[in-house]
Write a protein that holds these residues in place. Structure first.
Motif, short mmCIF file in Angstrom:
data_model
loop_
_atom_site.label_atom_id
_atom_site.label_comp_id
_atom_site.label_asym_id
_atom_site.label_seq_id
_atom_site.Cartn_x
_atom_site.Cartn_y
_atom_site.Cartn_z
N LYS A 50 -5.75 -30.78 24.98
CA LYS A 50 -5.19 -30.07 25.93
C LYS A 50 -6.10 -29.26 26.76
CE LYS A 50 -1.66 -26.53 26.75
NZ LYS A 50 -0.70 -25.64 26.43
N PRO A 51 -6.32 -29.33 28.04
CA PRO A 51 -7.45 -28.83 28.75
C PRO A 51 -7.31 -27.09 28.45
CG PRO A 51 -6.58 -30.29 30.23
CD PRO A 51 -5.41 -30.18 29.02
N ASP A 52 -8.35 -26.20 28.34
CA ASP A 52 -8.24 -24.89 28.62
C ASP A 52 -7.91 -24.36 29.76
OD1 ASP A 52 -9.28 -25.02 25.93
OD2 ASP A 52 -11.12 -24.88 26.36
N LEU A 53 -8.23 -25.08 30.81
CA LEU A 53 -8.07 -24.84 32.14
C LEU A 53 -8.24 -26.04 33.17
CD1 LEU A 53 -10.90 -24.09 34.11
CD2 LEU A 53 -10.89 -21.96 32.72
N MET A 54 -7.94 -26.11 34.62
CA MET A 54 -8.40 -27.20 35.25
C MET A 54 -9.05 -26.73 36.46
SD MET A 54 -5.14 -29.85 35.10
CE MET A 54 -3.62 -28.62 35.87
N LEU A 55 -9.93 -27.71 37.32
CA LEU A 55 -10.25 -27.18 38.37
C LEU A 55 -9.64 -28.18 39.42
CD1 LEU A 55 -14.16 -27.20 37.76
CD2 LEU A 55 -12.75 -25.32 37.83
N ALA A 56 -9.42 -27.66 40.76
CA ALA A 56 -9.08 -28.48 41.82
C ALA A 56 -10.32 -28.71 42.65
CB ALA A 56 -8.14 -27.85 42.51
N SER A 57 -10.83 -29.69 42.79
CA SER A 57 -12.10 -29.95 43.44
C SER A 57 -11.81 -30.56 44.60
CB SER A 57 -13.19 -30.41 42.75
OG SER A 57 -14.44 -30.66 43.13
#
Length: 345
Positions: free
Chosen positions: A206-213
Motif C-alpha cells: 500500500k503506497p504511503d502516498l501518491m504523486l500526480a505527475s
C-alpha cells in the motif's frame, strides 16, 4: 455505419451522395524507428515548432542543429528501445492510439456515417495525410480530438495550428470542430479513480502516498498566460476528492523538463528523491496528463524515477498505467466525442 480508416493506400471509395463525419484522434507523436536517425527526424520536427520552443531565433537554431540533434538522438534512441513494441516495430504510443481509434469506431458504430481515424502531431501518420484521407472518404465535417486532458499552447494549440494549416491547402474544406480540454470532466476523473484503484488492488504493498505527475513546461510560458498548470491543479484536486485523499497523500509534480530554463515546479524527479530521503518507503505515481503510455511514462517514470526512489532509500515503487484503450479510458473518449458531435449525427 462507423469505420476506422486504413492508414495505407487501400482505402474504400466514398459513397456518392452520402455525407460523412470524420473523427480524428491526435496524439503528440513518436519516431518511426527506435534508432538515432529516426529519433533525429522526430526531434527536429518537434523542436522546430514555435509552439514548443517559442524562441526559434538564431541561437536556438544553432543549439538545435549544432548540439541537440547531434547528441540527443543516440541517447533517446536507447530509451525508446527499452519500451519499443518489437512485435509491431513501433512505439507503444502508436500501438495504443491505433487501438483507441478502433475501439472508438466500434463504440459509436450505431451513430450514423462516421469515419474514425488517428494521427500524430509530429511523425507518422501525419495529420495532413489523415485529414486528406478523411476528405477523400466524403467527410464534409471533421471533429479533431487532441488527446490532451489539459490544454496548453504546446500541445492542444499546435494540433489546431496544424489542422488549419492543412485546411489552407484544401479547395473543399470540411467544417471543423475541435474537442475542448477535459481536465475536470466527471467521466474523466471517475475513470482515473477507477483505474488507480484497480491498479493499487494488484500491488503487494500500500503506497504511503501518491504523486500526480504532469508533463512540465517553461515557467515563462505560464507567465505569458498559458492556463496549463491551473488545469493540472484542477485535475489533481478533483482526483483527490474522488479518491477521498488528503492533500498530503496526492502531490502534484511536473516531469520531463528540458534545458536550463526554470520550469513548473515541484519537479517530479526531485520530489521522488526528497520523499525517499525523508523516509517514504512505498510510492505510486499516476500521470493524469497523458491519455496513453509513452516514453515519458514507461521509461522516465517507471524506469528512471523508480531507480531514483530506490537509490535514495525507497523500497517499493509503482507507475500506474495511463487510461490507454481500457474500458474506463474509452468511455471518456466516447462520451467526449459524442457530446461534441451533437447536431452532426
Amino acid at each position: 455505419m462507423t469505420a476506422v480508416l486504413p492508414t495505407d493506400s487501400a482505402r474504400p471509395a466514398a459513397e456518392p451522395g452520402v455525407p460523412r463525419v470524420g473523427v480524428l484522434l491526435v496524439n503528440l507523436g513518436t519516431p518511426d524507428t527506435a534508432d538515432a536517425p529516426g529519433v533525429r527526424v522526430y526531434l527536429k520536427e518537434f523542436l522546430s515548432d514555435p509552439r514548443v520552443i517559442e524562441n526559434q531565433g538564431l541561437v536556438w537554431k544553432f543549439i538545435l542543429n549544432g548540439i541537440i540533434l547531434r547528441r540527443r538522438p543516440k541517447t533517446k534512441a536507447l530509451d525508446y528501445q527499452k519500451i519499443w513494441n518489437t512485435a509491431k516495430n513501433e512505439s507503444p504510443l502508436k500501438t495504443i492510439t491505433r487501438a483507441q481509434a478502433e475501439k472508438l469506431a466500434a463504440g459509436i458504430a450505431d451513430h450514423g456515417h462516421v469515419v474514425v481515424d488517428w494521427a500524430m502531431r509530429y511523425g507518422n501518420p501525419s495529420m495532413r495525410s489523415r485529414i486528406e484521407a478523411l476528405t477523400e472518404q466524403g467527410c464534409d465535417r471533421l471533429l479533431v480530438v487532441p488527446l490532451y486532458p489539459q490544454y496548453s499552447a504546446a500541445t492542444s494549440a499546435t494540433v489546431c495550428d496544424e489542422a488549419f494549416r492543412v485546411l489552407t491547402s484544401l479547395r473543399a474544406q470540411p467544417t471543423l470542430r475541435v474537442t475542448p480540454p477535459y481536465y475536470d470532466d466527471p467521466d474523466y476523473i471517475e475513470a482515473l479513480a477507477v483505474s488507480i484503484n484497480a491498479h493499487l488492488s494488484t500491488l503487494p504493498f500500500k503506497p504511503d502516498l501518491m504523486l500526480a505527475s504532469y508533463h512540465g513546461m517553461p515557467k515563462s510560458y505560464v507567465d505569458a498566460g498559458d492556463p496549463y498548470p491551473v488545469q493540472c491543479a484542477a485535475t489533481t484536486e478533483a482526483l483527490r476528492k474522488q479518491l477521498g485523499l488528503a492533500p498530503d497523500k496526492l502531490l502534484m509534480t511536473f516531469q520531463s523538463r528540458f534545458g536550463n530554463e526554470e520550469w513548473l515546479q515541484p519537479y517530479t524527479d526531485k520530489t521522488v528523491e526528497r520523499l525517499a530521503k525523508e523516509g517514504v518507503k512505498r510510492l505510486a505515481v499516476v500521470m493524469p496528463g497523458f491519455a496513453a503510455d509513452c516514453l515519458e511514462t514507461l521509461e522516465e517514470i517507471a524506469g528512471e524515477n523508480a531507480e531514483i526512489f530506490k537509490h535514495n532509500g525507497g523500497e517499493a515503487f509503482s507507475a500506474i498505467p495511463c487510461l490507454n484503450d481500457s474500458e474506463p479510458g474509452m468511455d471518456v473518449i466516447r462520451q467526449l466525442v459524442l457530446r461534441e458531435l451533437q447536431g452532426w449525427i
